[in-house]
Design a protein around this motif. Structure first.
Motif, PDB file in Angstrom:
ATOM      1  N   SER A 190       0.850  -1.198   0.000  1.00 47.05           N
ATOM      2  CA  SER A 190       0.000   0.000   0.000  1.00 47.05           C
ATOM      3  C   SER A 190       0.882   1.243   0.000  1.00 47.05           C
ATOM      4  O   SER A 190       1.807   1.362   0.817  1.00 47.05           O
ATOM      5  CB  SER A 190      -0.915   0.008   1.227  1.00 47.05           C
ATOM      6  N   LEU A 191       0.597   2.165  -0.908  1.00 47.83           N
ATOM      7  CA  LEU A 191       1.451   3.351  -1.060  1.00 47.83           C
ATOM      8  C   LEU A 191       0.601   4.587  -1.302  1.00 47.83           C
ATOM      9  O   LEU A 191      -0.356   4.553  -2.081  1.00 47.83           O
ATOM     10  CB  LEU A 191       2.428   3.135  -2.209  1.00 47.83           C
ATOM     11  N   LEU A 192       0.965   5.685  -0.638  1.00 45.02           N
ATOM     12  CA  LEU A 192       0.296   6.967  -0.824  1.00 45.02           C
ATOM     13  C   LEU A 192       1.302   7.962  -1.379  1.00 45.02           C
ATOM     14  O   LEU A 192       2.261   8.346  -0.709  1.00 45.02           O
ATOM     15  CB  LEU A 192      -0.268   7.486   0.502  1.00 45.02           C
ATOM     16  N   ALA A 193       1.110   8.364  -2.626  1.00 43.84           N
ATOM     17  CA  ALA A 193       2.015   9.312  -3.275  1.00 43.84           C
ATOM     18  C   ALA A 193       1.670  10.740  -2.859  1.00 43.84           C
ATOM     19  O   ALA A 193       0.508  11.131  -2.860  1.00 43.84           O
ATOM     20  CB  ALA A 193       1.923   9.170  -4.793  1.00 43.84           C
ATOM     21  N   VAL A 194       2.704  11.507  -2.522  1.00 46.01           N
ATOM     22  CA  VAL A 194       2.527  12.900  -2.093  1.00 46.01           C
ATOM     23  C   VAL A 194       3.380  13.805  -2.973  1.00 46.01           C
ATOM     24  O   VAL A 194       4.607  13.808  -2.866  1.00 46.01           O
ATOM     25  CB  VAL A 194       2.938  13.090  -0.611  1.00 46.01           C
ATOM     26  N   PRO A 195       2.773  14.581  -3.872  1.00 46.93           N
ATOM     27  CA  PRO A 195       3.536  15.513  -4.720  1.00 46.93           C
ATOM     28  C   PRO A 195       3.943  16.746  -3.914  1.00 46.93           C
ATOM     29  O   PRO A 195       3.256  17.755  -3.889  1.00 46.93           O
ATOM     30  CB  PRO A 195       2.546  15.855  -5.836  1.00 46.93           C
ATOM     31  N   VAL A 196       5.094  16.672  -3.264  1.00 53.84           N
ATOM     32  CA  VAL A 196       5.443  17.635  -2.223  1.00 53.84           C
ATOM     33  C   VAL A 196       5.954  18.977  -2.753  1.00 53.84           C
ATOM     34  O   VAL A 196       5.927  19.977  -2.026  1.00 53.84           O
ATOM     35  CB  VAL A 196       6.470  17.007  -1.256  1.00 53.84           C
ATOM     36  N   SER A 197       6.418  19.051  -3.987  1.00 52.84           N
ATOM     37  CA  SER A 197       6.947  20.325  -4.484  1.00 52.84           C
ATOM     38  C   SER A 197       5.971  21.067  -5.391  1.00 52.84           C
ATOM     39  O   SER A 197       6.309  22.093  -5.968  1.00 52.84           O
ATOM     40  CB  SER A 197       8.266  20.099  -5.243  1.00 52.84           C
ATOM     41  N   PHE A 198       4.752  20.556  -5.488  1.00 54.66           N
ATOM     42  CA  PHE A 198       3.746  21.173  -6.361  1.00 54.66           C
ATOM     43  C   PHE A 198       2.557  21.658  -5.530  1.00 54.66           C
ATOM     44  O   PHE A 198       2.070  20.938  -4.667  1.00 54.66           O
ATOM     45  CB  PHE A 198       3.246  20.175  -7.398  1.00 54.66           C
ATOM     46  N   VAL A 199       2.079  22.859  -5.802  1.00 56.46           N
ATOM     47  CA  VAL A 199       0.913  23.372  -5.067  1.00 56.46           C
ATOM     48  C   VAL A 199      -0.341  23.407  -5.941  1.00 56.46           C
ATOM     49  O   VAL A 199      -1.410  23.787  -5.487  1.00 56.46           O
ATOM     50  CB  VAL A 199       1.183  24.778  -4.482  1.00 56.46           C
ATOM     51  N   SER A 200      -0.205  23.007  -7.206  1.00 56.30           N
ATOM     52  CA  SER A 200      -1.368  22.955  -8.094  1.00 56.30           C
ATOM     53  C   SER A 200      -1.248  21.718  -8.978  1.00 56.30           C
ATOM     54  O   SER A 200      -0.165  21.167  -9.152  1.00 56.30           O
ATOM     55  CB  SER A 200      -1.464  24.218  -8.954  1.00 56.30           C
ATOM     56  N   GLU A 201      -2.381  21.291  -9.526  1.00 63.06           N
ATOM     57  CA  GLU A 201      -2.379  20.122 -10.408  1.00 63.06           C
ATOM     58  C   GLU A 201      -1.912  20.511 -11.805  1.00 63.06           C
ATOM     59  O   GLU A 201      -2.310  21.555 -12.334  1.00 63.06           O
ATOM     60  CB  GLU A 201      -3.788  19.519 -10.486  1.00 63.06           C
ATOM     61  N   HIS A 202      -1.073  19.702 -12.388  1.00 59.81           N
ATOM     62  CA  HIS A 202      -0.596  19.932 -13.754  1.00 59.81           C
ATOM     63  C   HIS A 202      -0.051  18.620 -14.294  1.00 59.81           C
ATOM     64  O   HIS A 202      -0.265  17.562 -13.689  1.00 59.81           O
ATOM     65  CB  HIS A 202       0.447  21.052 -13.780  1.00 59.81           C
ATOM     66  N   ILE A 203       0.647  18.670 -15.404  1.00 61.77           N
ATOM     67  CA  ILE A 203       1.038  17.443 -16.102  1.00 61.77           C
ATOM     68  C   ILE A 203       1.894  16.516 -15.246  1.00 61.77           C
ATOM     69  O   ILE A 203       1.841  15.299 -15.381  1.00 61.77           O
ATOM     70  CB  ILE A 203       1.760  17.787 -17.432  1.00 61.77           C
ATOM     71  N   GLU A 204       2.685  17.083 -14.338  1.00 67.16           N
ATOM     72  CA  GLU A 204       3.566  16.243 -13.522  1.00 67.16           C
ATOM     73  C   GLU A 204       2.838  15.535 -12.383  1.00 67.16           C
ATOM     74  O   GLU A 204       3.382  14.618 -11.776  1.00 67.16           O
ATOM     75  CB  GLU A 204       4.731  17.077 -12.992  1.00 67.16           C
ATOM     76  N   THR A 205       1.622  15.967 -12.085  1.00 69.84           N
ATOM     77  CA  THR A 205       0.808  15.239 -11.110  1.00 69.84           C
ATOM     78  C   THR A 205      -0.252  14.404 -11.828  1.00 69.84           C
ATOM     79  O   THR A 205      -0.410  13.217 -11.558  1.00 69.84           O
ATOM     80  CB  THR A 205       0.117  16.204 -10.123  1.00 69.84           C
ATOM     81  N   LEU A 206      -0.933  15.007 -12.776  1.00 69.77           N
ATOM     82  CA  LEU A 206      -2.062  14.342 -13.435  1.00 69.77           C
ATOM     83  C   LEU A 206      -1.628  13.262 -14.422  1.00 69.77           C
ATOM     84  O   LEU A 206      -2.335  12.264 -14.613  1.00 69.77           O
ATOM     85  CB  LEU A 206      -2.919  15.383 -14.164  1.00 69.77           C
TER      86      LEU A 206
END
Length: 280
Positions: free
Chosen positions: A169-185
């Motif tokens: 079980s893993l929970l990914a946390v995009p820690v250096s991004f404050v908005s959604e964009h191609i590197e998260t979505l």
């Protein structure tokens, strides 16, 4: 925006039209890097020093704000919420994925990004621990390009390793991004999720970007208010000469053409080898 509309130049024009008398610069990057906040600040400095309007304008620059209590608690809130979705929250690996930078930025140019990122993760985990959340966690870096070495460990490689070690079980946390964009979505939600599942991880979750989370926005507003008294004419960070050579777009352009050249060199060697084999 640094590479899209509205550009810094457009914002500067609007500032002049609005007859702004005091300016606070707030990069939307929690941690400072010469390739992100530094790049944006350099553009602003170059414009300001050539424009008489800004000659006496009080300016304050907030270089980083990852250590602010509002930011740390907002991140912890989001992580806790997503952990609760899992059947066994206490068994979930918290996987922080940050945008990478070339290793030479840190080793040769003195970029504080890696140190700030590690400090940021420690603050978030300390906050979670104070709430009774004691999950294991790890940090990795994504979005590398070109043939040079970037900050390690790499997100894709760590995901495979975690799967091999039996993490389910893993929970990914995009820690250096404050908005959604191609590197998260796309990169995290699609590429890394698929890689994780292929590697043996069975339960995947992802913490959303902070976006307009009220506690986060309120804290940013407080940061601006707190910065106002320190604003003074042309108070800007002194940028090193090495910084000006580290603009990310300039770097990526060089890496792209370098990669293309390397490809054709490799291809030509293989063609020569194949030609020789046909002669034999």
């Amino acid at each position: 925006m640094r590479y899209w509309y509205p550009f810094t130049e457009e914002a500067i024009d609007q500032i002049k039209k609005d007859k702004i008398t005091k300016l606070v610069v707030l990069p939307l990057y929690p941690q400072y890097s010469i390739s992100t906040s530094g790049s944006s600040i350099r553009v602003l400095q170059n414009i300001v020093k050539e424009d008489q309007y800004f000659a006496g304008l009080p300016i304050s620059i907030i270089e980083s704000w990852y250590q602010r209590e509002g930011y740390v608690k907002s991140m912890a809130d989001l992580i806790e919420k997503e952990l609760s979705v899992f059947t066994n929250p206490e068994e979930v690996m918290i996987f922080f994925s940050a945008h990478g930078v070339p290793l030479t930025y840190v080793k040769d140019a003195g970029d504080p990004y890696r140190d700030q990122m590690e400090d940021c993760i420690a603050l978030i985990m300390e906050e979670l621990k104070s709430r009774g959340t004691l999950n294991d966690h790890t940090l990795a870096y994504q979005s590398r390009v070109g043939p040079v070495q970037w900050l390690k460990p790499y997100t894709d490689e760590v995901l495979v390793e975690l799967g091999q070690k039996g993490v389910k079980s893993l929970l990914a946390v995009p820690v250096s991004f404050v908005s959604e964009h191609i590197e998260t979505l796309e990169e995290i939600d699609m590429e890394y999720r698929e890689l994780a599942l292929e590697s043996g991880i069975e339960n995947w979750g992802r913490v959303p970007a902070l976006g307009c989370t009220s506690s986060f926005i309120s804290d940013l507003a407080d940061a601006v208010v707190e910065a106002l008294p320190s604003a003074s004419a042309m108070v800007t960070r002194k940028v090193k000469d090495t910084d000006s050579d580290m603009d990310m777009m300039h770097y990526l352009t060089k890496m792209f053409f370098g990669s293309v050249l390397a490809f054709f060199l490799l291809l030509s060697l293989r063609l020569v080898s194949a030609f020789r084999n046909t002669l034999h």
